[in-house]
Write a protein that holds these residues in place. Sequence first.
Motif, PDB file in Angstrom:
ATOM      1  N   LEU A 145       0.900  -0.996  -0.226  1.00 46.10           N
ATOM      2  CA  LEU A 145       0.173   0.110   0.060  1.00 46.10           C
ATOM      3  C   LEU A 145       1.035   1.231  -0.244  1.00 46.10           C
ATOM      4  CD1 LEU A 145      -2.793   1.216   0.299  1.00 46.10           C
ATOM      5  CD2 LEU A 145      -2.659   1.066   2.530  1.00 46.10           C
ATOM      6  N   ILE A 146       1.027   2.164  -1.086  1.00 41.30           N
ATOM      7  CA  ILE A 146       1.737   3.288  -1.018  1.00 41.30           C
ATOM      8  C   ILE A 146       0.864   4.381  -1.084  1.00 41.30           C
ATOM      9  CG2 ILE A 146       3.489   4.531  -2.783  1.00 41.30           C
ATOM     10  CD1 ILE A 146       4.556   1.664  -1.798  1.00 41.30           C
ATOM     11  N   CYS A 147       1.261   5.240   0.021  1.00 40.79           N
ATOM     12  CA  CYS A 147       0.489   6.279   0.123  1.00 40.79           C
ATOM     13  C   CYS A 147       1.556   7.648  -0.047  1.00 40.79           C
ATOM     14  CB  CYS A 147      -0.353   6.618   1.219  1.00 40.79           C
ATOM     15  SG  CYS A 147      -1.537   5.259   1.349  1.00 40.79           S
ATOM     16  N   ASN A 148       1.520   8.629  -0.637  1.00 42.70           N
ATOM     17  CA  ASN A 148       2.247   9.903  -0.713  1.00 42.70           C
ATOM     18  C   ASN A 148       3.789   9.297  -1.005  1.00 42.70           C
ATOM     19  OD1 ASN A 148       0.169  11.621  -0.245  1.00 42.70           O
ATOM     20  ND2 ASN A 148       0.326  10.794   2.141  1.00 42.70           N
ATOM     21  N   ASN A 149       4.081   8.358  -1.901  1.00 46.67           N
ATOM     22  CA  ASN A 149       5.095   7.562  -2.168  1.00 46.67           C
ATOM     23  C   ASN A 149       5.844   6.933  -0.872  1.00 46.67           C
ATOM     24  OD1 ASN A 149       6.869   7.067  -4.452  1.00 46.67           O
ATOM     25  ND2 ASN A 149       8.285   8.627  -3.948  1.00 46.67           N
ATOM     26  N   ASP A 150       5.148   6.641   0.058  1.00 48.48           N
ATOM     27  CA  ASP A 150       5.335   5.846   1.265  1.00 48.48           C
ATOM     28  C   ASP A 150       4.964   4.743   1.370  1.00 48.48           C
ATOM     29  OD1 ASP A 150       7.145   7.958   2.118  1.00 48.48           O
ATOM     30  OD2 ASP A 150       5.495   8.781   3.510  1.00 48.48           O
ATOM     31  N   LEU A 151       5.684   3.543   1.759  1.00 47.12           N
ATOM     32  CA  LEU A 151       5.222   2.362   2.239  1.00 47.12           C
ATOM     33  C   LEU A 151       4.131   2.566   3.506  1.00 47.12           C
ATOM     34  CD1 LEU A 151       4.707  -0.594   1.649  1.00 47.12           C
ATOM     35  CD2 LEU A 151       6.895  -1.037   2.924  1.00 47.12           C
ATOM     36  N   ALA A 152       3.114   2.619   3.269  1.00 49.01           N
ATOM     37  CA  ALA A 152       1.886   2.774   4.321  1.00 49.01           C
ATOM     38  C   ALA A 152       1.472   1.535   4.876  1.00 49.01           C
ATOM     39  CB  ALA A 152       1.064   3.622   3.769  1.00 49.01           C
ATOM     40  N   GLY A 153       1.317   0.514   4.082  1.00 51.72           N
ATOM     41  CA  GLY A 153       1.303  -0.917   4.572  1.00 51.72           C
ATOM     42  C   GLY A 153       1.233  -1.665   3.736  1.00 51.72           C
ATOM     43  N   PHE A 154       0.870  -3.045   3.945  1.00 55.35           N
ATOM     44  CA  PHE A 154       1.123  -4.241   3.145  1.00 55.35           C
ATOM     45  C   PHE A 154       0.151  -5.428   3.678  1.00 55.35           C
ATOM     46  CE2 PHE A 154       3.696  -5.601   6.745  1.00 55.35           C
ATOM     47  CZ  PHE A 154       3.365  -7.217   6.845  1.00 55.35           C
ATOM     48  N   ILE A 155      -0.295  -6.379   2.607  1.00 62.72           N
ATOM     49  CA  ILE A 155      -1.147  -7.218   2.938  1.00 62.72           C
ATOM     50  C   ILE A 155      -0.661  -8.475   2.008  1.00 62.72           C
ATOM     51  CG2 ILE A 155      -2.731  -6.655   0.963  1.00 62.72           C
ATOM     52  CD1 ILE A 155      -4.300  -7.741   4.096  1.00 62.72           C
ATOM     53  N   SER A 156      -0.762  -9.542   2.772  1.00 61.65           N
ATOM     54  CA  SER A 156      -0.435 -10.976   2.161  1.00 61.65           C
ATOM     55  C   SER A 156      -1.514 -11.990   2.068  1.00 61.65           C
ATOM     56  CB  SER A 156       0.844 -11.701   2.490  1.00 61.65           C
ATOM     57  OG  SER A 156       0.640 -12.194   3.802  1.00 61.65           O
ATOM     58  N   PHE A 157      -1.524 -12.747   0.882  1.00 61.88           N
ATOM     59  CA  PHE A 157      -2.710 -13.751   0.760  1.00 61.88           C
ATOM     60  C   PHE A 157      -1.970 -14.911   0.068  1.00 61.88           C
ATOM     61  CE2 PHE A 157      -4.425  -9.881  -0.901  1.00 61.88           C
ATOM     62  CZ  PHE A 157      -5.773  -9.733  -0.057  1.00 61.88           C
TER      63      PHE A 157
END
Length: 207
Positions: free
Chosen positions: A63-75
């Motif tokens: 999850l990229i917000c404002n060019n930052d790694l704000a979060g992630f999710i794995s399935f």
Amino acid sequence: MSKNIQPYDTISTPLGNCYIYTIHSYFINKLASFDCGEKEQNDFIKRFAVGHYLAGINHTFLLICNNDLAGFISFSSYSYAFAEGFLDKIKKAIKEEFNKRGLPHEFDVSFKKLPVILLGQLGIDKRYQGKGLGRSLIREFVIPYSLNYCAENSCIGILVYTRSAKDFYRKLGFQLIYEDKNGGANYFYSLYKNVLEIRYKTFSSKP
């Protein structure tokens, strides 16, 4: 952001539009500085996410917000042994959907394990916590992505195991289906009716 790396999806969040990317070497430096405050999630994104993705064990999205790694999710794909009572509810609900449509074919399940999509890891960086990004990630990406995945690859819903985010998942419509002695719990988000609806439309469409 490199113009050669295209986002997988765009989602609306309280911070504006954020972008979902499949994990890629372009983001390696961002992975190293990620910190959500939870050792398990931090270890996963820094040490294991790339290897597990490349080996086909899971699929990690950033999850990229404002060019930052704000979060992630794995399935990952998974087969879960539902308790008998909950399994009976699933079978009853699906049979009712069959009857509504007057389908002549039978439905029966004689085994406990059913296919699900496993939400293995989810983390939001400390800098972005408390801003509604986690809820947006689930509603805007996780549920739609999982429905498409289940309709195409055969599964009946989303399974997640958590110790610290029980209220978070419960408020988003996940059902508690199991609690262990260590304070952890399995939550399930049902998609089987939605999958049936999608497949029925394809099945009954005019040639």
